[in-house]
Scaffold this motif. Structure first.
Motif, PDB file in Angstrom:
ATOM      1  N   ASP A   1      39.286  42.755  25.728  1.00  0.00           N
ATOM      2  CA  ASP A   1      40.231  44.233  25.932  1.00  0.00           C
ATOM      3  C   ASP A   1      40.526  43.623  27.903  1.00  0.00           C
ATOM      4  N   ALA A   2      40.692  44.585  28.557  1.00  0.00           N
ATOM      5  CA  ALA A   2      41.725  44.908  29.248  1.00  0.00           C
ATOM      6  C   ALA A   2      40.447  44.377  30.866  1.00  0.00           C
ATOM      7  N   ALA A   3      39.306  45.204  30.258  1.00  0.00           N
ATOM      8  CA  ALA A   3      38.394  44.876  31.262  1.00  0.00           C
ATOM      9  C   ALA A   3      37.455  44.296  31.795  1.00  0.00           C
ATOM     10  N   THR A   4      37.076  43.151  29.950  1.00  0.00           N
ATOM     11  CA  THR A   4      36.723  41.964  30.369  1.00  0.00           C
ATOM     12  C   THR A   4      37.318  40.852  30.625  1.00  0.00           C
ATOM     13  N   LEU A   5      38.827  41.214  30.207  1.00  0.00           N
ATOM     14  CA  LEU A   5      40.005  40.355  30.692  1.00  0.00           C
ATOM     15  C   LEU A   5      39.498  39.956  32.332  1.00  0.00           C
ATOM     16  N   GLU A   6      39.444  41.453  32.969  1.00  0.00           N
ATOM     17  CA  GLU A   6      39.485  41.844  34.409  1.00  0.00           C
ATOM     18  C   GLU A   6      38.685  41.301  35.730  1.00  0.00           C
ATOM     19  N   LYS A   7      37.661  41.568  34.386  1.00  0.00           N
ATOM     20  CA  LYS A   7      35.680  40.229  35.215  1.00  0.00           C
ATOM     21  C   LYS A   7      36.023  38.699  34.835  1.00  0.00           C
ATOM     22  N   VAL A   8      36.586  38.344  34.113  1.00  0.00           N
ATOM     23  CA  VAL A   8      36.785  36.807  33.680  1.00  0.00           C
ATOM     24  C   VAL A   8      37.604  36.899  34.965  1.00  0.00           C
TER      25      VAL A   8
ATOM     26  N   ASP B   1      36.696  33.470  42.475  1.00  0.00           N
ATOM     27  CA  ASP B   1      35.538  33.094  43.260  1.00  0.00           C
ATOM     28  C   ASP B   1      35.626  31.742  43.352  1.00  0.00           C
ATOM     29  N   VAL B   2      36.334  30.965  41.748  1.00  0.00           N
ATOM     30  CA  VAL B   2      35.846  29.204  41.975  1.00  0.00           C
ATOM     31  C   VAL B   2      36.497  28.562  43.168  1.00  0.00           C
ATOM     32  N   PRO B   3      36.267  28.325  43.982  1.00  0.00           N
ATOM     33  CA  PRO B   3      36.876  26.872  44.815  1.00  0.00           C
ATOM     34  C   PRO B   3      38.091  26.531  44.634  1.00  0.00           C
ATOM     35  N   GLY B   4      39.271  26.192  45.025  1.00  0.00           N
ATOM     36  CA  GLY B   4      40.163  25.866  44.079  1.00  0.00           C
ATOM     37  C   GLY B   4      41.827  25.716  44.958  1.00  0.00           C
ATOM     38  N   ASN B   5      42.292  25.414  44.925  1.00  0.00           N
ATOM     39  CA  ASN B   5      43.887  25.082  45.644  1.00  0.00           C
ATOM     40  C   ASN B   5      44.705  26.475  44.953  1.00  0.00           C
TER      41      ASN B   5
ATOM     42  N   ALA C   1      47.133  30.226  39.245  1.00  0.00           N
ATOM     43  CA  ALA C   1      46.849  30.448  37.713  1.00  0.00           C
ATOM     44  C   ALA C   1      46.324  30.880  37.205  1.00  0.00           C
ATOM     45  N   ILE C   2      45.571  31.213  37.897  1.00  0.00           N
ATOM     46  CA  ILE C   2      44.244  32.336  37.522  1.00  0.00           C
ATOM     47  C   ILE C   2      44.824  33.477  37.742  1.00  0.00           C
ATOM     48  N   GLU C   3      45.398  33.798  38.937  1.00  0.00           N
ATOM     49  CA  GLU C   3      46.075  35.456  38.961  1.00  0.00           C
ATOM     50  C   GLU C   3      47.125  35.112  37.675  1.00  0.00           C
ATOM     51  N   GLU C   4      47.712  34.182  37.746  1.00  0.00           N
ATOM     52  CA  GLU C   4      48.507  34.739  35.473  1.00  0.00           C
ATOM     53  C   GLU C   4      47.965  35.192  34.520  1.00  0.00           C
ATOM     54  N   LEU C   5      46.956  34.841  34.323  1.00  0.00           N
ATOM     55  CA  LEU C   5      46.154  35.143  33.298  1.00  0.00           C
ATOM     56  C   LEU C   5      45.405  37.115  33.684  1.00  0.00           C
TER      57      LEU C   5
END
Length: 68
Positions: A34-41, A47-51, A57-61
């Motif tokens: 659901d939308a709430a779970t997707l937001e949590k994920v 918070d994962v270190p990355g470029n 890519a994560i924001e695209e989700l």
């Protein structure tokens, strides 16, 4: 952990997600959470270190699907 054991990051050197890959991952997540779970994920993944590409890519989700 089931049939799909998680591998450590060293198993995937230089792995980056293409836009198509990111869209497919987002579609799969939206089908199963659901939308709430997707937001949590998404928030946890941010918070994962990355470029910048990883962060994008994560924001695209979190974006709604584009119908075109």
């Amino acid at each position: 952990m089931g049939a799909f054991a998680l591998r450590d990051a060293k198993s995937f050197p230089n792995m980056s997600a293409s836009n198509d890959t990111t869209r497919e991952i987002a579609k799969a997540l939206r089908r199963h959470v659901d939308a709430a779970t997707l937001e949590k994920v998404v928030n946890e993944l941010l918070d994962v270190p990355g470029n910048r590409d990883f962060r994008g890519a994560i924001e695209e989700l979190a974006r709604p699907p584009h119908h075109g």
